[in-house]
Design an enzyme around this catalytic site. Structure first.
Site, short mmCIF file in Angstrom:
data_model
loop_
_atom_site.label_atom_id
_atom_site.label_comp_id
_atom_site.label_asym_id
_atom_site.label_seq_id
_atom_site.Cartn_x
_atom_site.Cartn_y
_atom_site.Cartn_z
N ARG A 174 -64.19 -34.59 -22.82
CA ARG A 174 -63.86 -35.12 -24.14
C ARG A 174 -62.34 -35.23 -24.24
O ARG A 174 -61.63 -34.25 -24.10
CB ARG A 174 -64.34 -34.20 -25.27
CG ARG A 174 -65.84 -33.98 -25.35
CD ARG A 174 -66.17 -33.17 -26.60
NE ARG A 174 -67.51 -32.61 -26.54
CZ ARG A 174 -68.61 -33.25 -26.91
NH1 ARG A 174 -68.51 -34.48 -27.35
NH2 ARG A 174 -69.80 -32.68 -26.84
N ARG A 191 -71.88 -35.62 -25.67
CA ARG A 191 -72.62 -36.02 -26.86
C ARG A 191 -71.71 -36.40 -28.02
O ARG A 191 -70.79 -35.67 -28.37
CB ARG A 191 -73.57 -34.91 -27.28
CG ARG A 191 -74.48 -35.28 -28.45
CD ARG A 191 -75.47 -34.18 -28.74
NE ARG A 191 -76.49 -34.11 -27.72
CZ ARG A 191 -77.01 -32.97 -27.28
NH1 ARG A 191 -76.55 -31.83 -27.74
NH2 ARG A 191 -77.96 -32.97 -26.38
N HIS A 227 -69.41 -30.93 -16.69
CA HIS A 227 -68.80 -30.24 -17.82
C HIS A 227 -67.59 -29.42 -17.40
O HIS A 227 -66.87 -28.89 -18.25
CB HIS A 227 -69.86 -29.33 -18.47
CG HIS A 227 -69.47 -28.73 -19.77
ND1 HIS A 227 -69.24 -27.38 -19.95
CD2 HIS A 227 -69.24 -29.30 -20.98
CE1 HIS A 227 -68.90 -27.13 -21.20
NE2 HIS A 227 -68.90 -28.27 -21.86
N TYR A 232 -59.03 -25.41 -30.95
CA TYR A 232 -59.97 -24.63 -30.16
C TYR A 232 -59.22 -23.55 -29.39
O TYR A 232 -58.14 -23.81 -28.85
CB TYR A 232 -60.71 -25.51 -29.15
CG TYR A 232 -61.74 -26.45 -29.71
CD1 TYR A 232 -61.73 -26.83 -31.04
CD2 TYR A 232 -62.73 -26.97 -28.88
CE1 TYR A 232 -62.68 -27.70 -31.54
CE2 TYR A 232 -63.69 -27.84 -29.37
CZ TYR A 232 -63.65 -28.21 -30.71
OH TYR A 232 -64.60 -29.08 -31.19
N HIS A 239 -63.70 -20.74 -28.21
CA HIS A 239 -64.31 -21.65 -27.24
C HIS A 239 -64.23 -21.15 -25.81
O HIS A 239 -64.92 -21.66 -24.93
CB HIS A 239 -63.61 -23.02 -27.35
CG HIS A 239 -64.31 -24.14 -26.67
ND1 HIS A 239 -63.81 -24.76 -25.53
CD2 HIS A 239 -65.49 -24.77 -26.94
CE1 HIS A 239 -64.64 -25.72 -25.16
NE2 HIS A 239 -65.66 -25.75 -25.98
N ARG A 280 -69.92 -16.58 -30.07
CA ARG A 280 -69.57 -17.29 -31.31
C ARG A 280 -70.78 -17.89 -32.02
O ARG A 280 -70.93 -17.76 -33.22
CB ARG A 280 -68.58 -18.43 -31.01
CG ARG A 280 -68.32 -19.33 -32.22
CD ARG A 280 -67.27 -20.38 -31.95
NE ARG A 280 -67.61 -21.22 -30.84
CZ ARG A 280 -68.37 -22.33 -30.92
NH1 ARG A 280 -68.92 -22.67 -32.06
NH2 ARG A 280 -68.60 -23.08 -29.85
#
Length: 713
Positions: free
Chosen positions: A387, A417, A447, A480, A601, A573
């Site tokens: 991303r 997504r 990822h 993050y 994160h 989290r």
């Protein structure tokens, strides 16, 4: 503020009872959403931060329905009988989700309408109703409507010649009943509120707002001239937006993604939100035409689509927000004069661990890629991109590097997504600039957060690496919390070379020197490390920090370690399917969650007693999708000073008694009691600032000493 998320359940469980061993993933996520909502309910928090958390809560629910609820409905429709590890059938999950969400939406509306709106008004930020506006305000909004809104609005009638229109996903709409005064005929019409228009229309003073649908509703006579407006009500539709590729389309992944994006627009309806004043007749019409059941309708006592509160949050009212935090530059990344250091020289000398947003992303990771792009001795750059944004300095640096003739390869994961469309657009820009773009692997989502730079140096080729927990995105790097490692370790460089060859070419690489790589070695190695602690006969220790803990095999290994006497602290989290503190199952496990201004994160895994602990971090949560169906990378951290920094992060998280929530044995979450007032985010800001201040003081002292020596000379 409510400190407990209600739950029924026993405090003890038989190990053989699958339903008691695991918590349901979907309901655990709703527990997390409830913790986010609790941050909005906190009257001690800055007011606009509370509005922000209301927006985040609304966005989380939107995604939950688009993906998770849609998936459950698909299972019910397909009559699948396979149940998840917790033993809860899909239909039972949907019923419980309905009950939970109704309660959450009531809390959301009560917080917004009954608390946040009056509090905002008290400080001059007024969310006004059309009926309360004076003549001057209405005159202004009439002009705005006629000039900006009216030309883009399209009323759609429903009659024998006009079928019920398609309602796009997450769109805000007005349902309107009109009557022809000449014939007495009644008709239904739908008016879409264009998403490109502001959710709340700002008044000339800049601090009063009116909901967009109210402005439009006040002018329905102009959209339906000559007709009588009988009634009108807002509504909103949520559709299945999960992206699933057909195997026969996957030969060209880019084309397949573009096809799926078009399909997503026409997914099945999974939720209808209506305002509390909507008539039963109008509601029944929508239910019928959208082909849903009454169980899919959620009544909201207040404005729909509170994700639009972001434009209220953007007001320049710093006194109503958390203090601005600007990440500091680590002392080692500055030279003696305080200017940016040569990153290659720094990393060649010693590995650097960065912790965002406390450490600046711009002067570390961004600077690493930008320096690599500009350095004539750099021959190749390889990077995974999950991303990011098209205007990202990192994307610009990769384009620059390719234009300079360097070999640049970017693994772009198109299936990130809700970022698919943006990823397709800027991936094409990279290709046009000459970057070798690879669009992921069929069957495996990429990822991992890794970058590799190959540089020609006097003593030969050297590889420089970055492995992190966060995306290469400068915007999220400010929001993050993530960690990353800059390294010139030869073994790590060789591992990344092998990993990129696997991603861009054909490879069956199964062994790596340092990295734990999913889906190849990571799950096996994580479980082996857990089991190794269990074998220490009560002296074992495990501390883990992650976003989600779901994988049944990992959870079972943790249960077995607990039975062997291993003391464990898990900082999770969001979703946690493990049940801590259960006699005979997990009494040695504690679970907590940190929810605050920064999104926790990072994934950090630590095994062993503090004096002999092994540390790892990387991109993977302990979930089936991460360990079994994604390409992930976790890196060991060997240097004692870097291990100390990771331990510092874990210690602060475990000491927190301000932002922390604790998971009980019965599955309920409770706010940690505040005794010392430790706030993870504020404490880590202080540590980062103090680290930089000590460096500045040392540099100033060295400069003063040099000046005195010169004067004596």
């Amino acid at each position: 503020m409510r400190s407990d998320v209600d739950r029924n359940g026993a405090a003890e469980a038989d190990e053989a009872d699958g339903g008691a061993r695991y918590q349901n993933r979907e309901l655990s996520f709703l527990d997390y959403v409830a913790r986010v909502l609790a941050a909005a309910e906190d009257k001690e928090a800055p007011l606009l931060e509370r509005a922000k958390f209301l927006a985040i809560f609304a966005e989380h629910l939107d995604e939950f329905f688009q993906v998770r609820v849609a998936g459950l409905k698909g299972q019910v429709a397909a009559r699948l009988t396979v149940t998840p590890p917790d033993g809860m059938a899909p239909l039972d999950q949907l019923r419980e989700i309905r009950s939970r969400v109704e309660g959450l939406v009531k809390r959301q509306s009560a917080t917004f309408v009954g608390d946040v709106v009056p509090a905002l008004a008290a400080v001059g930020i007024v969310l006004s109703e059309w009926e309360t506006l004076d003549d001057d305000d209405r005159e202004y909004l009439v002009k705005v409507f006629e000039e900006r809104f009216f030309p883009v609005l399209t009323p759609l009638a429903v009659d024998p010649g006009h079928p019920f229109p398609y309602i796009s996903n997450l769109s805000l709409n007005l349902a309107v009943n009109v009557r022809d005064p000449s014939t007495g005929e009644r008709r239904f019409a739908r008016l879409k509120v264009p998403p490109l228009l502001p959710r709340f229309v700002v008044m000339p003073d800049g601090e009063r707002f009116v909901a967009l649908e109210q402005v439009i509703a006040a002018h329905l006579d102009k959209l339906f001239p000559g007709m009588e407006i009988e009634d009108h009500h807002p509504f909103r539709v949520t559709r299945n937006a999960d992206l699933t590729l057909e195997e026969d389309e996957a030969d060209d992944l880019l084309a397949a993604i573009e096809i799926e994006l078009r399909r997503r627009r026409f997914g099945h309806t999974v939720r209808l939100e209506v305002d509390s004043q909507m008539t039963a007749e109008m509601r029944a019409l929508l239910v019928r035409e959208l082909e849903i059941g009454d169980e899919d309708v959620y009544v909201v006592d207040g404005p729909l689509e509170l994700g639009g509160l972001w434009n209220v949050y953007s007001l320049d009212r710093p006194e109503l927000k958390d203090d601005i935090w600007v990440g500091v530059t680590q002392p080692r990344l500055l030279d003696a004069e305080g200017d940016p250091a040569d990153l290659f020289a720094v990393v060649r000398d010693q590995e650097v661990l960065v912790h965002h947003p406390y450490d600046s992303f711009a002067t570390s990771v961004e600077a690493f890629i930008e320096q690599a792009a500009a350095d004539p001795n750099v021959l190749a750059i390889k990077q995974t991109l999950y991303r990011t944004s098209g205007d990202s300095p990192i994307v610009k640096a990769l384009i620059k590097a390719a234009e300079m003739g360097k070999q640049v390869a970017a693994l772009v994961e198109l299936r990130a997504r809700f970022d698919e469309k943006a990823n397709v657009a800027w991936a094409k820009q990279l290709e046009e600039a000459g970057v070798h773009v690879v669009y992921g692997l069929v069957g495996l989502k990429t990822h991992t957060k890794t970058a590799l730079v190959v540089r020609d140096e006097p003593d030969g080729m050297r590889r420089y690496c970055h492995v992190g927990t966060g995306n290469y995105n400068p915007k999220t790097a400010r929001l993050y919390e993530d960690v990353g490692l800059l390294s010139a370790d030869p073994d790590l460089g060789a591992d990344l070379t092998d990993l990129f060859n696997f991603l861009t070419g054909y490879s069956r690489q199964t062994a790596y020197r340092k990295l734990l790589v999913a889906p190849v070695t990571m799950k096996t190695e994580i479980i082996r490390l857990i089991n190794a602690e269990a074998a220490k006969k009560g002296d074992g220790r495990i501390v883990m920090k992650m976003n989600n803990l779901v994988h049944p095999e990992v959870i079972d290994a943790l249960y077995e370690a607990s039975a062997a006497g291993v003391k464990m602290d898990l900082i999770v989290r969001s979703v946690c399917c493990l049940r801590p503190g259960v006699k005979g199952l997990s009494e040695n496990i504690r679970v907590r969650s940190i929810v605050g201004r920064f999104l926790e994160h990072s994934r950090i895994y630590a095994f062993g007693p503090r004096e002999d602990r092994r540390y790892y971090f990387g991109s993977a949560d302990l979930m089936p999708r991460n360990l079994d169906r994604r390409v992930e990378a976790v890196v060991p951290v060997d240097r004692p000073e870097l291990q100390a920094r990771l331990q510092e992060v874990l210690d602060v998280n475990l000491a927190d008694d301000t932002l922390a929530w604790e998971l009980r044995a019965d599955g309920s979450w409770a706010k940690a009691p505040t005794t010392k007032g430790v706030n993870t985010h504020l404490r880590l800001q202080e540590i980062a600032f103090d680290r930089g201040r000590r460096r500045r003081s040392a540099a100033a002292g060295a400069g003063a000493g040099a000046g005195a020596e010169a004067r004596r000379g």
